[in-house]
Design an enzyme around this catalytic site. Structure first.
Site, short mmCIF file in Angstrom:
data_model
loop_
_atom_site.label_atom_id
_atom_site.label_comp_id
_atom_site.label_asym_id
_atom_site.label_seq_id
_atom_site.Cartn_x
_atom_site.Cartn_y
_atom_site.Cartn_z
N ASP A 8 0.85 -1.19 0.00
CA ASP A 8 0.00 0.00 0.00
C ASP A 8 0.89 1.25 0.00
O ASP A 8 2.12 1.16 -0.13
CB ASP A 8 -1.05 -0.04 1.14
N HIS A 9 0.26 2.40 0.15
CA HIS A 9 0.99 3.67 0.05
C HIS A 9 2.10 3.82 1.09
O HIS A 9 3.04 4.58 0.88
CB HIS A 9 -0.01 4.83 0.21
N CYS A 65 2.60 -3.49 4.05
CA CYS A 65 1.84 -2.28 4.35
C CYS A 65 2.56 -1.59 5.51
O CYS A 65 3.74 -1.86 5.71
CB CYS A 65 0.36 -2.60 4.66
N GLY A 66 1.90 -0.72 6.24
CA GLY A 66 2.60 -0.02 7.31
C GLY A 66 3.12 -0.97 8.38
O GLY A 66 4.28 -0.94 8.77
N THR A 67 2.23 -1.84 8.84
CA THR A 67 2.59 -2.79 9.89
C THR A 67 2.70 -4.23 9.40
O THR A 67 3.22 -5.08 10.11
CB THR A 67 1.51 -2.79 10.99
N GLY A 68 2.11 -4.51 8.25
CA GLY A 68 1.98 -5.89 7.77
C GLY A 68 0.71 -6.55 8.27
O GLY A 68 0.28 -7.59 7.75
N ILE A 69 0.07 -5.94 9.27
CA ILE A 69 -1.09 -6.58 9.90
C ILE A 69 -2.28 -6.62 8.94
O ILE A 69 -2.90 -7.67 8.72
CB ILE A 69 -1.48 -5.86 11.21
N GLY A 70 -2.61 -5.48 8.36
CA GLY A 70 -3.77 -5.44 7.46
C GLY A 70 -3.58 -6.37 6.27
O GLY A 70 -4.50 -7.13 5.90
N MET A 71 -2.41 -6.34 5.68
CA MET A 71 -2.14 -7.22 4.54
C MET A 71 -2.27 -8.69 4.94
O MET A 71 -2.81 -9.51 4.19
CB MET A 71 -0.73 -6.97 3.99
N HIS A 98 7.79 -23.71 9.65
CA HIS A 98 6.75 -24.32 10.48
C HIS A 98 5.36 -24.23 9.85
O HIS A 98 4.53 -25.09 10.08
CB HIS A 98 6.69 -23.65 11.85
N ARG A 131 6.97 -32.29 9.72
CA ARG A 131 6.39 -32.65 11.03
C ARG A 131 5.30 -31.68 11.46
O ARG A 131 4.52 -31.96 12.38
CB ARG A 131 7.48 -32.77 12.09
N HIS A 132 5.18 -30.53 10.77
CA HIS A 132 4.14 -29.55 11.12
C HIS A 132 2.88 -29.71 10.27
O HIS A 132 1.91 -28.97 10.45
CB HIS A 132 4.68 -28.13 10.94
C1 RB5 Z 1 -2.24 2.67 6.38
O1 RB5 Z 1 -2.13 3.89 7.03
C2 RB5 Z 1 -2.04 1.54 7.36
O2 RB5 Z 1 -3.17 1.36 8.13
C3 RB5 Z 1 -1.65 0.27 6.64
O3 RB5 Z 1 -0.49 0.48 5.91
C4 RB5 Z 1 -1.39 -0.93 7.49
O4 RB5 Z 1 -0.46 -0.66 8.50
C5 RB5 Z 1 -2.56 -1.64 8.02
O5 RB5 Z 1 -2.47 -2.69 8.66
#
Ligand code: RB5
Length: 148
Positions: A8-9, A65-71, A98, A131-132
């Protein structure tokens, strides 16, 4: 290897650095965008990349993405995809070793580009340990017949 990549951006620079690194190693990079720092929505980029992996058109996927969490959340909604969210070389290696993850998600605001490069190198070069498999079979069975 044919590798899907999407960002993302928040992660345009990381995507460019990782793509250049992968091409330098001889991989074919299929780029699902974005190339702009204008605000966008990570599912619009990450889900098509994961669909290409799920269809077998790409062997692996890299999502940033910013954190990788959303992706990672979006990726794991694509049937058949196992996406690991990694924050270090070790967690990237273990996602392959794993979890047999075909897709790695990472955060451009969490790890610098040099660390991200080391992470994808570890992810792509580490074999799965059979094994996983039992745990992955349970996830796949739930995906096939969800109980709620
Ligand atoms: C965008 O600002 C941010 O929310 C996105 O990059 C990501 O971190 C979401 O998980």
């Amino acid at each position: 290897m044919r590798i899907a990549i999407a960002a993302d951006h928040a992660a345009v620079d990381h995507k460019a650095a990782l793509s250049a690194h992968l091409r330098g190693l001889g991989h074919e990079v299929v780029d699902f965008g974005t190339d702009s720092t204008a605000s966008c929505d990570y599912p619009d980029l990450g889900i098509p990349a994961c669909q290409a992996v799920a269809r077998g058109e790409c062997a692996r996927g890299i999502l940033i993405c910013g954190t990788g969490i959303g992706m990672s959340i979006a990726a794991n909604k694509v049937p058949g995809i196992r996406c690991g969210l990694a924050h270090s070389v070790d967690t990237a290696r273990l996602a392959a070793n794993h979890n047999n993850a075909q897709v790695l998600a990472l955060g451009a605001r969490i790890v610098d580009a040099a660390t991200a490069i080391a992470m994808i190198d570890a992810f792509l070069s580490t074999p799965f340990e059979a094994r996983h498999q039992r745990r992955l079979d349970k996830i796949a069975a739930y995906e096939k017949s969800p109980t709620c």
